[in-house]
Design a protein around this motif. Structure first.
Motif, PDB file in Angstrom:
ATOM      1  N   LEU A   1      25.446  34.259  32.107  1.00  0.00           N
ATOM      2  CA  LEU A   1      26.219  35.110  33.012  1.00  0.00           C
ATOM      3  C   LEU A   1      27.274  34.308  33.769  1.00  0.00           C
ATOM      4  O   LEU A   1      28.313  34.854  34.151  1.00  0.00           O
ATOM      5  N   ASP A   2      27.008  33.032  33.978  1.00  0.00           N
ATOM      6  CA  ASP A   2      28.006  32.135  34.569  1.00  0.00           C
ATOM      7  C   ASP A   2      29.271  32.169  33.716  1.00  0.00           C
ATOM      8  O   ASP A   2      30.392  32.414  34.211  1.00  0.00           O
ATOM      9  N   VAL A   3      29.105  31.952  32.413  1.00  0.00           N
ATOM     10  CA  VAL A   3      30.241  31.968  31.492  1.00  0.00           C
ATOM     11  C   VAL A   3      30.862  33.368  31.433  1.00  0.00           C
ATOM     12  O   VAL A   3      32.089  33.515  31.436  1.00  0.00           O
ATOM     13  N   GLU A   4      30.022  34.393  31.418  1.00  0.00           N
ATOM     14  CA  GLU A   4      30.511  35.766  31.318  1.00  0.00           C
ATOM     15  C   GLU A   4      31.343  36.161  32.534  1.00  0.00           C
ATOM     16  O   GLU A   4      32.368  36.831  32.413  1.00  0.00           O
ATOM     17  N   LEU A   5      30.919  35.730  33.719  1.00  0.00           N
ATOM     18  CA  LEU A   5      31.681  36.039  34.936  1.00  0.00           C
ATOM     19  C   LEU A   5      33.054  35.398  34.889  1.00  0.00           C
ATOM     20  O   LEU A   5      34.072  36.049  35.174  1.00  0.00           O
ATOM     21  N   HIS A   6      33.103  34.131  34.517  1.00  0.00           N
ATOM     22  CA  HIS A   6      34.394  33.444  34.446  1.00  0.00           C
ATOM     23  C   HIS A   6      35.289  34.082  33.369  1.00  0.00           C
ATOM     24  O   HIS A   6      36.500  34.221  33.571  1.00  0.00           O
TER      25      HIS A   6
ATOM     26  N   ALA B   1      41.956  33.629  39.102  1.00  0.00           N
ATOM     27  CA  ALA B   1      41.318  34.333  40.215  1.00  0.00           C
ATOM     28  C   ALA B   1      42.369  34.949  41.136  1.00  0.00           C
ATOM     29  O   ALA B   1      42.189  36.070  41.650  1.00  0.00           O
ATOM     30  N   ASP B   2      43.470  34.236  41.346  1.00  0.00           N
ATOM     31  CA  ASP B   2      44.583  34.747  42.145  1.00  0.00           C
ATOM     32  C   ASP B   2      45.115  36.034  41.525  1.00  0.00           C
ATOM     33  O   ASP B   2      45.256  37.070  42.199  1.00  0.00           O
ATOM     34  N   TYR B   3      45.402  36.002  40.219  1.00  0.00           N
ATOM     35  CA  TYR B   3      45.921  37.186  39.534  1.00  0.00           C
ATOM     36  C   TYR B   3      44.897  38.315  39.538  1.00  0.00           C
ATOM     37  O   TYR B   3      45.250  39.488  39.709  1.00  0.00           O
ATOM     38  N   ALA B   4      43.628  37.960  39.328  1.00  0.00           N
ATOM     39  CA  ALA B   4      42.582  38.983  39.300  1.00  0.00           C
ATOM     40  C   ALA B   4      42.490  39.702  40.642  1.00  0.00           C
ATOM     41  O   ALA B   4      42.307  40.924  40.692  1.00  0.00           O
ATOM     42  N   ALA B   5      42.630  38.946  41.729  1.00  0.00           N
ATOM     43  CA  ALA B   5      42.579  39.556  43.063  1.00  0.00           C
ATOM     44  C   ALA B   5      43.739  40.523  43.268  1.00  0.00           C
ATOM     45  O   ALA B   5      43.615  41.520  43.986  1.00  0.00           O
ATOM     46  N   GLN B   6      44.859  40.245  42.604  1.00  0.00           N
ATOM     47  CA  GLN B   6      46.029  41.115  42.739  1.00  0.00           C
ATOM     48  C   GLN B   6      46.009  42.297  41.774  1.00  0.00           C
ATOM     49  O   GLN B   6      46.515  43.374  42.091  1.00  0.00           O
ATOM     50  N   ARG B   7      45.412  42.093  40.586  1.00  0.00           N
ATOM     51  CA  ARG B   7      45.627  43.038  39.498  1.00  0.00           C
ATOM     52  C   ARG B   7      44.387  43.802  39.031  1.00  0.00           C
ATOM     53  O   ARG B   7      44.510  44.722  38.217  1.00  0.00           O
ATOM     54  N   ALA B   8      43.200  43.421  39.486  1.00  0.00           N
ATOM     55  CA  ALA B   8      41.973  44.042  38.985  1.00  0.00           C
ATOM     56  C   ALA B   8      41.993  45.557  39.207  1.00  0.00           C
ATOM     57  O   ALA B   8      42.297  46.038  40.299  1.00  0.00           O
ATOM     58  N   THR B   9      41.677  46.294  38.158  1.00  0.00           N
ATOM     59  CA  THR B   9      41.591  47.749  38.233  1.00  0.00           C
ATOM     60  C   THR B   9      40.182  48.149  38.657  1.00  0.00           C
ATOM     61  O   THR B   9      39.289  47.314  38.781  1.00  0.00           O
ATOM     62  N   GLU B  10      39.966  49.434  38.851  1.00  0.00           N
ATOM     63  CA  GLU B  10      38.632  49.900  39.222  1.00  0.00           C
ATOM     64  C   GLU B  10      37.618  49.606  38.128  1.00  0.00           C
ATOM     65  O   GLU B  10      36.472  49.264  38.402  1.00  0.00           O
ATOM     66  N   ASP B  11      38.033  49.740  36.864  1.00  0.00           N
ATOM     67  CA  ASP B  11      37.129  49.412  35.765  1.00  0.00           C
ATOM     68  C   ASP B  11      36.805  47.919  35.751  1.00  0.00           C
ATOM     69  O   ASP B  11      35.663  47.522  35.477  1.00  0.00           O
TER      70      ASP B  11
ATOM     71  N   LEU C   1      34.276  47.281  38.451  1.00  0.00           N
ATOM     72  CA  LEU C   1      32.958  47.763  38.050  1.00  0.00           C
ATOM     73  C   LEU C   1      32.269  46.744  37.145  1.00  0.00           C
ATOM     74  O   LEU C   1      31.078  46.442  37.313  1.00  0.00           O
ATOM     75  N   LEU C   2      33.027  46.192  36.192  1.00  0.00           N
ATOM     76  CA  LEU C   2      32.474  45.184  35.284  1.00  0.00           C
ATOM     77  C   LEU C   2      32.056  43.939  36.049  1.00  0.00           C
ATOM     78  O   LEU C   2      30.948  43.404  35.841  1.00  0.00           O
ATOM     79  N   LEU C   3      32.916  43.457  36.950  1.00  0.00           N
ATOM     80  CA  LEU C   3      32.588  42.276  37.738  1.00  0.00           C
ATOM     81  C   LEU C   3      31.338  42.510  38.578  1.00  0.00           C
ATOM     82  O   LEU C   3      30.477  41.628  38.696  1.00  0.00           O
ATOM     83  N   ARG C   4      31.232  43.696  39.152  1.00  0.00           N
ATOM     84  CA  ARG C   4      30.072  44.014  39.988  1.00  0.00           C
ATOM     85  C   ARG C   4      28.781  43.990  39.166  1.00  0.00           C
ATOM     86  O   ARG C   4      27.747  43.485  39.617  1.00  0.00           O
ATOM     87  N   ARG C   5      28.845  44.516  37.949  1.00  0.00           N
ATOM     88  CA  ARG C   5      27.656  44.529  37.092  1.00  0.00           C
ATOM     89  C   ARG C   5      27.232  43.120  36.710  1.00  0.00           C
ATOM     90  O   ARG C   5      26.047  42.802  36.681  1.00  0.00           O
ATOM     91  N   ILE C   6      28.215  42.270  36.408  1.00  0.00           N
ATOM     92  CA  ILE C   6      27.897  40.882  36.044  1.00  0.00           C
ATOM     93  C   ILE C   6      27.300  40.149  37.242  1.00  0.00           C
ATOM     94  O   ILE C   6      26.305  39.426  37.110  1.00  0.00           O
ATOM     95  N   MET C   7      27.895  40.353  38.417  1.00  0.00           N
ATOM     96  CA  MET C   7      27.407  39.684  39.621  1.00  0.00           C
ATOM     97  C   MET C   7      25.990  40.119  39.949  1.00  0.00           C
ATOM     98  O   MET C   7      25.135  39.294  40.295  1.00  0.00           O
ATOM     99  N   THR C   8      25.714  41.403  39.816  1.00  0.00           N
ATOM    100  CA  THR C   8      24.368  41.922  40.081  1.00  0.00           C
ATOM    101  C   THR C   8      23.360  41.326  39.099  1.00  0.00           C
ATOM    102  O   THR C   8      22.260  40.909  39.484  1.00  0.00           O
ATOM    103  N   ALA C   9      23.742  41.256  37.832  1.00  0.00           N
ATOM    104  CA  ALA C   9      22.860  40.682  36.808  1.00  0.00           C
ATOM    105  C   ALA C   9      22.621  39.201  37.078  1.00  0.00           C
ATOM    106  O   ALA C   9      21.510  38.688  36.871  1.00  0.00           O
TER     107      ALA C   9
END
Length: 261
Positions: free
Chosen positions: A153-158, A116-126, A129-137
């Motif tokens: 979706l719990d597993v998919e988000l992680h 999660a630390d790395y993701a917060a630093q490195r996540a691209t716009e794409d 977008l993917l994380l947002r779609r999973i969270m919405t679902a």
């Protein structure tokens, strides 16, 4: 598979080894996942802009390496490159021991905090977008009481957070870890969902992790992950205690009823 092509045209020599390297990279980077089906031979040869004999040679090489597999009835798929972290007998053994479950959550707390630390630093716009779609679902599944979809979706988000960390070793380590999570090896998600207010709390915790990553807040992401795993640990302990109480109560009732008769 997505309708958007992920395979790039081979630019130079157009040899089988060029195709092999490209597909290997896609698997290594987590773009192609276990069970993903490759396009048909005709479409794939067009996307790579190579002849079919060259393509067949490349696919044969990848199959020999254990990266692709051809299933009965047609189709080429990404093989199980993760494999079993534990053999079936070992999984059955450790799933029945409380310490193994505790160790699993301890491992997840640390490794997911890093991801999660790395993701917060490195996540691209794409990635975002993917994380947002999973969270919405996930929120939609919660609102419609679709427990099965919610768990998936719990597993998919992680998994997606692991991908957003952009660390190949971390990615595949987490995927093997979440295979156990998806199979409910160490704890029964249904039991936790049945705990008063647990579903709402889990959703809020997933949202907190998501929000921290979207805000590019590594420290916040780490904290949110730790709070999430801490809650699972607590819910698991209380569920086990409640089950123990029920077992004793049942034995006591049975004994008293026999005395009354």
């Amino acid at each position: 598979m997505s309708s958007t092509p992920i395979f790039a045209r081979i630019q130079s020599t157009r040899t089988a080894s060029d195709i092999v390297r490209q597909i290997e990279t896609l698997i290594l980077e987590g773009v192609l996942r276990v069970g993903d089906r490759l396009p048909g031979e005709r479409d794939l040869s067009v996307q790579f802009d190579v002849s079919r004999p060259i393509l067949r040679s490349a696919l044969k090489t990848l199959e020999a390496k254990g990266l692709l597999t051809t299933r009965h009835g047609g189709g080429t798929f990404v093989a199980d490159v993760i494999g079993e972290v534990f053999s079936k007998p070992m999984m059955e053994l450790i799933s029945s021991h409380r310490k193994a479950a505790a160790d699993y959550l301890e491992y997840r707390r640390e490794i997911e905090s890093i991801a999660a630390d790395y993701a917060a630093q490195r996540a691209t716009e794409d990635d975002r977008l993917l994380l947002r779609r999973i969270m919405t679902a996930m929120e939609e599944a919660y609102e419609t009481d679709d427990f099965k979809r919610e768990a998936e979706l719990d597993v998919e988000l992680h998994n997606a957070i692991g991908e957003c960390a952009h660390n190949i070793i971390l990615l595949h380590t987490l995927r093997s870890c979440y295979r156990l999570l998806a199979d409910d090896v160490f704890y029964n998600r249904t039991v936790i969902y049945g705990f008063p207010g647990a579903r709402a709390k889990l959703l809020a915790q997933h949202r907190a992790i998501f929000d921290a990553i979207m805000a590019s807040d590594p420290a916040g992401a780490r904290t949110a992950v730790r709070q999430h795993i801490d809650f699972i640990e607590q819910a698991q302990r209380e569920a086990a205690r409640s089950n123990a109480w029920q077992d004793v109560s049942r034995l006591r009732r049975n004994q008293r009823e026999s005395d009354i008769k």
